[in-house]
Design an enzyme around this catalytic site. Sequence first.
Site, PDB file in Angstrom:
ATOM      1  N   GLY A  54       0.809  -1.017   0.073  1.00  0.00           N
ATOM      2  CA  GLY A  54       0.009  -0.009   0.136  1.00  0.00           C
ATOM      3  C   GLY A  54       0.852   1.146   0.004  1.00  0.00           C
ATOM      4  N   GLY A  56       1.496   5.046   1.260  1.00  0.00           N
ATOM      5  CA  GLY A  56       1.541   5.715   2.647  1.00  0.00           C
ATOM      6  C   GLY A  56       2.897   5.227   3.356  1.00  0.00           C
ATOM      7  N   HIS A  57       3.651   4.649   3.043  1.00  0.00           N
ATOM      8  CA  HIS A  57       5.096   4.095   3.631  1.00  0.00           C
ATOM      9  C   HIS A  57       6.448   4.308   3.165  1.00  0.00           C
ATOM     10  CE1 HIS A  57       1.985   1.741   5.716  1.00  0.00           C
ATOM     11  NE2 HIS A  57       1.709   1.070   4.723  1.00  0.00           N
ATOM     12  N   ASP A 110      -1.795  -8.938   0.252  1.00  0.00           N
ATOM     13  CA  ASP A 110      -0.462  -8.925  -0.652  1.00  0.00           C
ATOM     14  C   ASP A 110      -0.170 -10.420  -0.756  1.00  0.00           C
ATOM     15  OD1 ASP A 110       0.014  -6.241  -0.558  1.00  0.00           O
ATOM     16  OD2 ASP A 110       0.818  -6.481   1.386  1.00  0.00           O
ATOM     17  N   HIS A 217      -0.016   0.209  10.118  1.00  0.00           N
ATOM     18  CA  HIS A 217      -1.201   0.633   9.815  1.00  0.00           C
ATOM     19  C   HIS A 217      -2.202   1.164  10.927  1.00  0.00           C
ATOM     20  CE1 HIS A 217       0.091  -2.239   6.893  1.00  0.00           C
ATOM     21  NE2 HIS A 217      -0.217  -1.015   5.734  1.00  0.00           N
TER      22      HIS A 217
END
Length: 330
Positions: A54, A56-57, A110, A217
Site C-alpha cells: 500500500g 503511505g509508507h 498482498d 497501519h
Amino acid sequence: MKKIINKPENYVDEMLQGIYAAHPDMVKCAADDLRCYCNAVKKDGKVAIITGGGTGHLPLFLGYVGEGLIDGCGVGGVFQSPSAEQIYNISKEVEAGAGILYLYGNYTGDIMNFDMAAEMLEMDDIASISLVGADDVLSNDNPEARRGVAGIYFMYKAAGAKADQMGTLEEVAAAAKKAGDNVRTVGFALTPCIVPEVGHSNFNLSEDEMAFGMGIHGEPGVWNGPIKTADELAAESVDEILKDMSLNEGDEVAVLINGLGATSIEELYILNNSVRKQLEAKGVNIYRSWTGEFATSMEMMGASISICKVDEELKGYFDYPVHTPFICQK
C-alpha cells in the site's frame, strides 16, 4: 485534515505522476498503469525482484526500486494491496531471463495477490519464488504470522546485491531469507495518522500517551501509556528483540533506526545513540547503522528499531552500492 493535495481520491496517482516526472531516467510505469512502477533500466540475465504494498509508507515500497535493489513495485491505494494483474504486468515488464523473486510484507491481501500473479507466471513458464518479511516481534508470538515492517530493508539489500552480482534465483532467494531470518523489529507510535480518503485519524492517543508495539497501519500494540524517554524506549525495545533473537558478547549487528513519518531526524539520532548504549552494554558490536525514514506511516510520529545479526556474507550485501530516487549508498 491538513495536507498538500488536490482531490483525496487522486492522492496516489498524482504522487506517482510527480515521481515519474522528476526521475524519468530511473523509473517508468508498465502497461500504461501508473501503479505498475518499474526500474527504467533492465539488466539482461539478472534475477528480477518485485515488491509491492500500500501507499503511505514511503520510501517503502516503491522507493527501493533502482540500481542494486528492486526491479518493480506494485503500488496499492493508501494501506491497500496492489492487484494480482498489476503484479503480473510488472513481472512481464522487468523479467530478464533468470526468474523472479517476489519479496513483500506479511499481509493477507498482498500474499493472495502475489500468489495469484505467481500462478499466472507459471502458465508463462517463468520461474518465481515468493518470500515475505515478518520482522515485527510484538505483532505475534508465531514468527510466521508476524507483520513485515522496516526490517524488510535488510532483505531488499541482500537480495538486490546478490541479484546484481548475477546470482541464480535460488541464490537470490537464499540471500533474502538469510537477512530475514536474522532481523527483528520493534516499533512505537506517539501520534496517529490520517488517510486522505478517510479524512480523520485512524486511532486516538491523548497528548501525553504513546503506543508501544503498534503496527504501521495503526494495528494495536502491546501497551498504551505515558511517553517514555529515548533511553527507556531503547532499553525496552532491545530487550524485546533479544528475547526473540539470541545475541552473544562479541556478535556484530546492523541497526536501522526508522522514523514513521513525522519524527525529526534529530530525535532519531538521539534514539540511535540510546540503542548503541544498550547494545554496547551487552557487548554487542554495531557493524553499520542507518538512521532516517525507511518505512513510514503517512505523518505518524514515532519510530521503529530493527536489529540484524550479521556475518561476512551479510556485511557484503549491506555494503553493496545502491541508487534509487529515494536511496543512495555509494
